[in-house]
Design an enzyme around this catalytic site. Sequence first.
Site, PDB file in Angstrom:
ATOM      1  N   CYS A  47       2.551  -0.500 -12.242  1.00  0.00           N
ATOM      2  CA  CYS A  47       2.898   0.734 -12.963  1.00  0.00           C
ATOM      3  C   CYS A  47       3.954   0.380 -14.013  1.00  0.00           C
ATOM      4  O   CYS A  47       4.951   1.065 -14.189  1.00  0.00           O
ATOM      5  CB  CYS A  47       3.374   1.836 -12.023  1.00  0.00           C
ATOM      6  SG  CYS A  47       4.763   1.396 -10.960  1.00  0.00           S
ATOM      7  N   GLY A  68      -1.508   6.570  -1.299  1.00  0.00           N
ATOM      8  CA  GLY A  68      -2.402   7.353  -2.141  1.00  0.00           C
ATOM      9  C   GLY A  68      -3.683   6.618  -2.482  1.00  0.00           C
ATOM     10  O   GLY A  68      -4.781   7.186  -2.447  1.00  0.00           O
ATOM     11  N   ALA A 107       0.773  -1.239   0.000  1.00  0.00           N
ATOM     12  CA  ALA A 107       0.000   0.000   0.000  1.00  0.00           C
ATOM     13  C   ALA A 107       0.805   1.290   0.000  1.00  0.00           C
ATOM     14  O   ALA A 107       0.307   2.325  -0.451  1.00  0.00           O
ATOM     15  CB  ALA A 107      -0.933   0.018   1.213  1.00  0.00           C
TER      16      ALA A 107
END
Length: 425
Positions: free
Chosen positions: A372, A256, A252
């Site tokens: 990502c 955000g 986590a």
Amino acid sequence: MIKTQLVASSTIGKVLAGASLTGVLQEAWRADTLLSKQQRGAIQDLSYGVLRFYGQLEAILGLLLKKSLRDKSLHHLLLVSLYQLQYSKTLPHTVVDQAVAASRSLVHGKGMQGLVNAVLRNFIRQRESLLKKAAENEVGRYSHPQWWIDKLRWQYPQNFHAILEADNKRPPMTLRVNQRKISVESYCKLLAEKAMHTELLGSGALQLKQPVMVENLPGFAEGLITVQDAGAQFAATFLDVHDRMRVLDACAAPGGKSTHLLELADISLTVLDNDSARLIQVQQNLARLNVTAERLLCGDASNPDAWWDGQPYDRILADVPCSASGVVCRHPDIKWLRRESDLVKFAAIQQAILNALWKILNRDGKLLYVTCSIFAEENTMQIEKFLKHHPDACPLPLSGAAMVDGQLLPDIQHDGFFYTLLHKS
């Protein structure tokens, strides 16, 4: 400027030796507390800039030097100076003069002032031809490692050029409005009062025309907004949380996505990360936004037996460790630190986390797999492998973003992300 050139040169050297840019800069701030805010900003700008265009700058320097320099520090100083000459607004003669002066401070720099002066002045005189020659090589043209360029060309034959260009742009500053406290429209008015111009993106995110210090954003300390990339803001909405659900945000930090989940619904949230220091960041973000997680745990997402309380979750957000190849514009050191072999290591970790978290998801629950990354090895190939071994998993359609098979490619509005929402039947 001499000091900023020297510190930036040292930073570049440490990063190219294998250290992360963020870590090196933090170390520099601790080592020299007398650096002014302006100096720190200049050092950071030079360091990020050189790494952003390192392939091009290295190619140009190779054309200017008759033989490689024994002193790497001098080599890095020349890279910093070339970046300033090509991309900064500093007057050319000032850059040259300060670089010559800075070279005297280097161990092997004494007696090399003539070389520094000649190299930089030759660049000024031959700029156009040198830029053209550097671009004849793909590493010099795109400022990415060759393996990275080849992989993108193979996986995204229609998009690889645009991806590489997006990687080398300065990242936008994007805000997420905490709509529990204020509407997007009302916050836009607060920004307008401060002469901060924004663009409302299709996702509901606000992109500032000109980045500012976070403390200058109206209501930041009061939790009205969070600085978060527009692509990252899809995660919480994709997970489809509702009041009274039991939710796990695995991997986590810095929080955000955790805070966004708590803004969307009244849930019982467990926040997990394997780095206790980064969990402090999560707690700070929770406190600023005045939201509360049920539990903050330090643990390995691939080993729930060590931290799980035995109660299954209705929703799980699995934002797994990855190559971070989709956020290169924010972290330009990544493309020079990563190796192609790293993808195999990340893939093993990702599959282990997916398999472990699936076991603690409720029947009829949903797990959102997130990276990502833009490499298929960490994304579509991972999901294909997982689905072969889990007949009770079914991917659900996602809408609201310009994605192809879950892949959001980096562009001028957002970073690159991969999303797959899995339903447990």
